[in-house]
Design a protein around this motif. Sequence first.
Motif, PDB file in Angstrom:
ATOM      1  N   ILE A  50       0.671  -1.356  -0.015  1.00  0.00           N
ATOM      2  CA  ILE A  50      -0.008  -0.012  -0.403  1.00  0.00           C
ATOM      3  C   ILE A  50       0.874   0.980   0.092  1.00  0.00           C
ATOM      4  CG2 ILE A  50      -2.111   1.548   1.413  1.00  0.00           C
ATOM      5  CD1 ILE A  50      -2.903  -1.256   2.468  1.00  0.00           C
ATOM      6  N   ALA A  51       1.611   1.305   1.117  1.00  0.00           N
ATOM      7  CA  ALA A  51       2.625   2.597   1.093  1.00  0.00           C
ATOM      8  C   ALA A  51       3.257   2.872  -0.245  1.00  0.00           C
ATOM      9  CB  ALA A  51       3.712   2.052   1.809  1.00  0.00           C
ATOM     10  N   LYS A 107       6.219   4.828   8.420  1.00  0.00           N
ATOM     11  CA  LYS A 107       7.648   5.875   7.647  1.00  0.00           C
ATOM     12  C   LYS A 107       8.145   5.235   6.500  1.00  0.00           C
ATOM     13  CE  LYS A 107       9.652   5.008  12.457  1.00  0.00           C
ATOM     14  NZ  LYS A 107      10.442   4.044  13.818  1.00  0.00           N
ATOM     15  N   VAL A 108       7.427   3.933   5.902  1.00  0.00           N
ATOM     16  CA  VAL A 108       7.722   3.992   4.888  1.00  0.00           C
ATOM     17  C   VAL A 108       7.306   4.302   4.071  1.00  0.00           C
ATOM     18  CG1 VAL A 108       7.039   1.942   2.993  1.00  0.00           C
ATOM     19  CG2 VAL A 108       8.425   0.928   4.818  1.00  0.00           C
ATOM     20  N   ILE A 112       8.669   7.123   0.627  1.00  0.00           N
ATOM     21  CA  ILE A 112       7.949   6.848  -0.426  1.00  0.00           C
ATOM     22  C   ILE A 112       7.792   8.198  -0.959  1.00  0.00           C
ATOM     23  CG2 ILE A 112       6.345   5.571  -2.268  1.00  0.00           C
ATOM     24  CD1 ILE A 112       9.024   3.361  -1.173  1.00  0.00           C
ATOM     25  N   LEU A 113       6.505   9.054  -0.242  1.00  0.00           N
ATOM     26  CA  LEU A 113       5.905  10.526  -0.734  1.00  0.00           C
ATOM     27  C   LEU A 113       7.565  11.406  -0.899  1.00  0.00           C
ATOM     28  CD1 LEU A 113       3.220  10.031   1.121  1.00  0.00           C
ATOM     29  CD2 LEU A 113       3.604   9.138  -1.519  1.00  0.00           C
ATOM     30  N   LEU A 116       9.210  10.469  -4.051  1.00  0.00           N
ATOM     31  CA  LEU A 116       8.035  12.042  -5.164  1.00  0.00           C
ATOM     32  C   LEU A 116       8.700  13.305  -5.118  1.00  0.00           C
ATOM     33  CD1 LEU A 116       5.349  11.060  -6.529  1.00  0.00           C
ATOM     34  CD2 LEU A 116       3.998  11.420  -5.432  1.00  0.00           C
ATOM     35  N   GLY A 117       8.705  13.828  -3.858  1.00  0.00           N
ATOM     36  CA  GLY A 117       8.668  15.385  -4.275  1.00  0.00           C
ATOM     37  C   GLY A 117       9.982  15.882  -4.700  1.00  0.00           C
ATOM     38  N   GLN A 118      11.145  14.507  -4.990  1.00  0.00           N
ATOM     39  CA  GLN A 118      12.383  15.244  -5.892  1.00  0.00           C
ATOM     40  C   GLN A 118      12.128  14.776  -7.470  1.00  0.00           C
ATOM     41  OE1 GLN A 118      15.099  11.969  -3.998  1.00  0.00           O
ATOM     42  NE2 GLN A 118      14.942  13.719  -2.202  1.00  0.00           N
ATOM     43  N   ASN A 119      11.009  14.209  -7.523  1.00  0.00           N
ATOM     44  CA  ASN A 119      10.551  14.508  -8.911  1.00  0.00           C
ATOM     45  C   ASN A 119      11.154  14.777  -9.898  1.00  0.00           C
ATOM     46  OD1 ASN A 119      10.297  12.978 -11.463  1.00  0.00           O
ATOM     47  ND2 ASN A 119       9.422  10.828 -11.030  1.00  0.00           N
TER      48      ASN A 119
END
Length: 175
Positions: A50-51, A107-108, A112-113, A116-119
């Motif tokens: 899910i994460a 935490k996981v 992951i999110l 996503l912010g670095q993309n």
Amino acid sequence: MTLSVYEMASAAGLPCEIDPALVSAIANMQSDNSSIEEEFKITCLLLVFIAVSLPTLCLDPNSFYSREHGGHQNNIHCLATAVNHLAAAMFTVQRKNIQTQLQEFLKVASSILLQLGQNVERVEIKNRDSIYLILHMIVEQSPFLSQDMLEMCFPYVLLRNAYREVHKTFIHTMG
């Protein structure tokens, strides 16, 4: 003992942190061939799945949070309730600490999110702010998680900016 109290409270129509009917259904699904440790590993893998799936929701144009409707257009805001209730029931059956396991999930998912912010590809971050809100909803709806726990692994400034972006797109006119 606590589960019996939840069963009585649920029968009286009171809301419970752990759904006794769901706990019973999950306990009845266990086979004799699987051990509690195997079930625990499967539950943890489900939460990891899910994460890591949260960023893929950004690609769906219906993942946009609609302030007007108070939810996401594809109803992924229901994911928060599902994660909380299923995790509580599954970890209750396995006699594991629900709070500890949900903190690990947090935490996981946060990690992951944050990636996503670095993309920088615009297509993948189109609904990023709406997905950030799901993480916040999971914490808000959970009796086992707190804002402090969220802020330890996910910067509050990202949530604040996400709410601002989502609410900025909604034009509210007073008549």
